[in-house]
Design a protein around this motif. Structure first.
Motif, PDB file in Angstrom:
ATOM      1  N   ASP A 125       0.840  -1.192   0.000  1.00  0.00           N
ATOM      2  CA  ASP A 125       0.000   0.000   0.000  1.00  0.00           C
ATOM      3  C   ASP A 125       0.881   1.250   0.000  1.00  0.00           C
ATOM      4  O   ASP A 125       2.118   1.150  -0.018  1.00  0.00           O
ATOM      5  CB  ASP A 125      -0.979  -0.015   1.174  1.00  0.00           C
ATOM      6  N   LEU A 126       0.268   2.415  -0.001  1.00  0.00           N
ATOM      7  CA  LEU A 126       1.019   3.673  -0.072  1.00  0.00           C
ATOM      8  C   LEU A 126       1.925   3.888   1.131  1.00  0.00           C
ATOM      9  O   LEU A 126       2.901   4.626   1.052  1.00  0.00           O
ATOM     10  CB  LEU A 126       0.052   4.857  -0.213  1.00  0.00           C
ATOM     11  N   ASP A 127       1.611   3.233   2.265  1.00  0.00           N
ATOM     12  CA  ASP A 127       2.448   3.347   3.460  1.00  0.00           C
ATOM     13  C   ASP A 127       3.589   2.337   3.457  1.00  0.00           C
ATOM     14  O   ASP A 127       4.382   2.296   4.399  1.00  0.00           O
ATOM     15  CB  ASP A 127       1.595   3.156   4.719  1.00  0.00           C
ATOM     16  N   GLY A 128       3.653   1.492   2.431  1.00  0.00           N
ATOM     17  CA  GLY A 128       4.714   0.494   2.333  1.00  0.00           C
ATOM     18  C   GLY A 128       4.398  -0.813   3.033  1.00  0.00           C
ATOM     19  O   GLY A 128       5.238  -1.696   3.104  1.00  0.00           O
TER      20      GLY A 128
ATOM     21  N   ALA B 162     -14.969  -2.961  -4.356  1.00  0.00           N
ATOM     22  CA  ALA B 162     -14.937  -1.939  -5.406  1.00  0.00           C
ATOM     23  C   ALA B 162     -13.508  -1.457  -5.582  1.00  0.00           C
ATOM     24  O   ALA B 162     -12.687  -1.552  -4.670  1.00  0.00           O
ATOM     25  CB  ALA B 162     -15.847  -0.773  -5.054  1.00  0.00           C
ATOM     26  N   ALA B 163     -13.225  -0.923  -6.772  1.00  0.00           N
ATOM     27  CA  ALA B 163     -11.920  -0.330  -7.068  1.00  0.00           C
ATOM     28  C   ALA B 163     -12.153   0.974  -7.815  1.00  0.00           C
ATOM     29  O   ALA B 163     -13.016   1.048  -8.692  1.00  0.00           O
ATOM     30  CB  ALA B 163     -11.080  -1.281  -7.911  1.00  0.00           C
ATOM     31  N   CYS B 164     -11.383   1.991  -7.443  1.00  0.00           N
ATOM     32  CA  CYS B 164     -11.563   3.317  -8.035  1.00  0.00           C
ATOM     33  C   CYS B 164     -10.198   3.918  -8.348  1.00  0.00           C
ATOM     34  O   CYS B 164      -9.304   3.922  -7.499  1.00  0.00           O
ATOM     35  CB  CYS B 164     -12.319   4.200  -7.046  1.00  0.00           C
TER      36      CYS B 164
ATOM     37  N   THR C  42      -4.786   3.613  -7.260  1.00  0.00           N
ATOM     38  CA  THR C  42      -6.081   2.943  -7.137  1.00  0.00           C
ATOM     39  C   THR C  42      -6.446   2.770  -5.671  1.00  0.00           C
ATOM     40  O   THR C  42      -5.583   2.467  -4.847  1.00  0.00           O
ATOM     41  CB  THR C  42      -6.036   1.559  -7.824  1.00  0.00           C
ATOM     42  N   VAL C  43      -7.719   2.940  -5.375  1.00  0.00           N
ATOM     43  CA  VAL C  43      -8.255   2.694  -4.039  1.00  0.00           C
ATOM     44  C   VAL C  43      -9.118   1.446  -4.119  1.00  0.00           C
ATOM     45  O   VAL C  43      -9.962   1.319  -5.000  1.00  0.00           O
ATOM     46  CB  VAL C  43      -9.109   3.888  -3.550  1.00  0.00           C
ATOM     47  N   LEU C  44      -8.873   0.516  -3.197  1.00  0.00           N
ATOM     48  CA  LEU C  44      -9.645  -0.719  -3.131  1.00  0.00           C
ATOM     49  C   LEU C  44     -10.508  -0.685  -1.881  1.00  0.00           C
ATOM     50  O   LEU C  44     -10.010  -0.419  -0.780  1.00  0.00           O
ATOM     51  CB  LEU C  44      -8.715  -1.934  -3.072  1.00  0.00           C
ATOM     52  N   LEU C  45     -11.796  -0.955  -2.037  1.00  0.00           N
ATOM     53  CA  LEU C  45     -12.716  -1.025  -0.908  1.00  0.00           C
ATOM     54  C   LEU C  45     -12.909  -2.489  -0.544  1.00  0.00           C
ATOM     55  O   LEU C  45     -13.223  -3.313  -1.411  1.00  0.00           O
ATOM     56  CB  LEU C  45     -14.057  -0.388  -1.269  1.00  0.00           C
ATOM     57  N   LEU C  46     -12.713  -2.799   0.740  1.00  0.00           N
ATOM     58  CA  LEU C  46     -12.847  -4.167   1.237  1.00  0.00           C
ATOM     59  C   LEU C  46     -14.046  -4.255   2.169  1.00  0.00           C
ATOM     60  O   LEU C  46     -14.571  -3.232   2.617  1.00  0.00           O
ATOM     61  CB  LEU C  46     -11.566  -4.573   1.972  1.00  0.00           C
ATOM     62  N   PRO C  47     -14.495  -5.469   2.487  1.00  0.00           N
ATOM     63  CA  PRO C  47     -15.618  -5.615   3.425  1.00  0.00           C
ATOM     64  C   PRO C  47     -15.342  -4.891   4.745  1.00  0.00           C
ATOM     65  O   PRO C  47     -14.198  -4.782   5.183  1.00  0.00           O
ATOM     66  CB  PRO C  47     -15.697  -7.128   3.640  1.00  0.00           C
ATOM     67  N   GLY C  48     -16.400  -4.380   5.336  1.00  0.00           N
ATOM     68  CA  GLY C  48     -16.267  -3.651   6.590  1.00  0.00           C
ATOM     69  C   GLY C  48     -15.828  -2.212   6.400  1.00  0.00           C
ATOM     70  O   GLY C  48     -15.522  -1.512   7.359  1.00  0.00           O
ATOM     71  N   GLY C  49     -15.746  -1.764   5.143  1.00  0.00           N
ATOM     72  CA  GLY C  49     -15.368  -0.382   4.872  1.00  0.00           C
ATOM     73  C   GLY C  49     -13.879  -0.121   4.892  1.00  0.00           C
ATOM     74  O   GLY C  49     -13.442   1.018   4.795  1.00  0.00           O
ATOM     75  N   ARG C  50     -13.051  -1.161   5.008  1.00  0.00           N
ATOM     76  CA  ARG C  50     -11.600  -0.978   4.990  1.00  0.00           C
ATOM     77  C   ARG C  50     -11.164  -0.547   3.595  1.00  0.00           C
ATOM     78  O   ARG C  50     -11.679  -1.037   2.590  1.00  0.00           O
ATOM     79  CB  ARG C  50     -10.905  -2.284   5.369  1.00  0.00           C
ATOM     80  N   VAL C  51     -10.205   0.384   3.544  1.00  0.00           N
ATOM     81  CA  VAL C  51      -9.722   0.920   2.278  1.00  0.00           C
ATOM     82  C   VAL C  51      -8.217   0.683   2.167  1.00  0.00           C
ATOM     83  O   VAL C  51      -7.481   0.882   3.130  1.00  0.00           O
ATOM     84  CB  VAL C  51     -10.019   2.436   2.191  1.00  0.00           C
ATOM     85  N   VAL C  52      -7.772   0.236   0.991  1.00  0.00           N
ATOM     86  CA  VAL C  52      -6.348   0.052   0.705  1.00  0.00           C
ATOM     87  C   VAL C  52      -6.025   0.868  -0.540  1.00  0.00           C
ATOM     88  O   VAL C  52      -6.712   0.748  -1.556  1.00  0.00           O
ATOM     89  CB  VAL C  52      -6.002  -1.434   0.468  1.00  0.00           C
ATOM     90  N   GLN C  53      -4.995   1.709  -0.457  1.00  0.00           N
ATOM     91  CA  GLN C  53      -4.546   2.498  -1.602  1.00  0.00           C
ATOM     92  C   GLN C  53      -3.226   1.941  -2.117  1.00  0.00           C
ATOM     93  O   GLN C  53      -2.334   1.640  -1.336  1.00  0.00           O
ATOM     94  CB  GLN C  53      -4.332   3.951  -1.205  1.00  0.00           C
ATOM     95  N   VAL C  54      -3.126   1.815  -3.435  1.00  0.00           N
ATOM     96  CA  VAL C  54      -1.890   1.370  -4.078  1.00  0.00           C
ATOM     97  C   VAL C  54      -1.525   2.364  -5.177  1.00  0.00           C
ATOM     98  O   VAL C  54      -2.376   3.101  -5.666  1.00  0.00           O
ATOM     99  CB  VAL C  54      -2.024  -0.065  -4.651  1.00  0.00           C
ATOM    100  N   GLN C  55      -0.264   2.372  -5.583  1.00  0.00           N
ATOM    101  CA  GLN C  55       0.213   3.357  -6.560  1.00  0.00           C
ATOM    102  C   GLN C  55      -0.030   2.957  -8.007  1.00  0.00           C
ATOM    103  O   GLN C  55       0.172   3.755  -8.905  1.00  0.00           O
ATOM    104  CB  GLN C  55       1.709   3.615  -6.356  1.00  0.00           C
ATOM    105  N   GLN C  56      -0.489   1.755  -8.258  1.00  0.00           N
ATOM    106  CA  GLN C  56      -0.656   1.284  -9.622  1.00  0.00           C
ATOM    107  C   GLN C  56      -1.994   1.726 -10.213  1.00  0.00           C
ATOM    108  O   GLN C  56      -2.968   1.907  -9.491  1.00  0.00           O
ATOM    109  CB  GLN C  56      -0.558  -0.244  -9.659  1.00  0.00           C
ATOM    110  N   PRO C  57      -2.061   1.857 -11.544  1.00  0.00           N
ATOM    111  CA  PRO C  57      -3.308   2.257 -12.202  1.00  0.00           C
ATOM    112  C   PRO C  57      -4.386   1.175 -12.074  1.00  0.00           C
ATOM    113  O   PRO C  57      -4.088  -0.011 -11.904  1.00  0.00           O
ATOM    114  CB  PRO C  57      -2.908   2.465 -13.660  1.00  0.00           C
TER     115      PRO C  57
END
Length: 68
Positions: A17-20, A32-34, A40-55
């Motif tokens: 993720d963006l924090d390494g 969901a993915a946006c 890209t931001v990935l939405l996981l169950p429970g409202g958890r969000v993971v951000q990555v640097q890739q398109p």
């Protein structure tokens, strides 16, 4: 073991993720993915969000179980 972005490990996709922090996400757990300006931001169950640097399209190719 060297980790590559998008590498499969069993039913999981490994990414940083963006924090390494290393994340292991099940492709079926992504709700969901946006695309954003920074990747890209990935939405996981429970409202958890993971951000990555890739398109978005690259991340979606990692999650596509038909391609593996």
């Amino acid at each position: 073991m060297e980790i590559e972005e998008g590498q499969r490990f069993g039913r999981f996709v490994l990414l940083r993720d963006l924090d390494g922090n290393l994340q292991a996400l099940s492709a079926t757990a992504v709700v969901a993915a946006c695309e954003t300006d920074t990747g890209t931001v990935l939405l996981l169950p429970g409202g958890r969000v993971v951000q990555v640097q890739q398109p978005l399209l690259e991340v979606l190719s990692w999650l596509d179980t038909r391609c593996r």
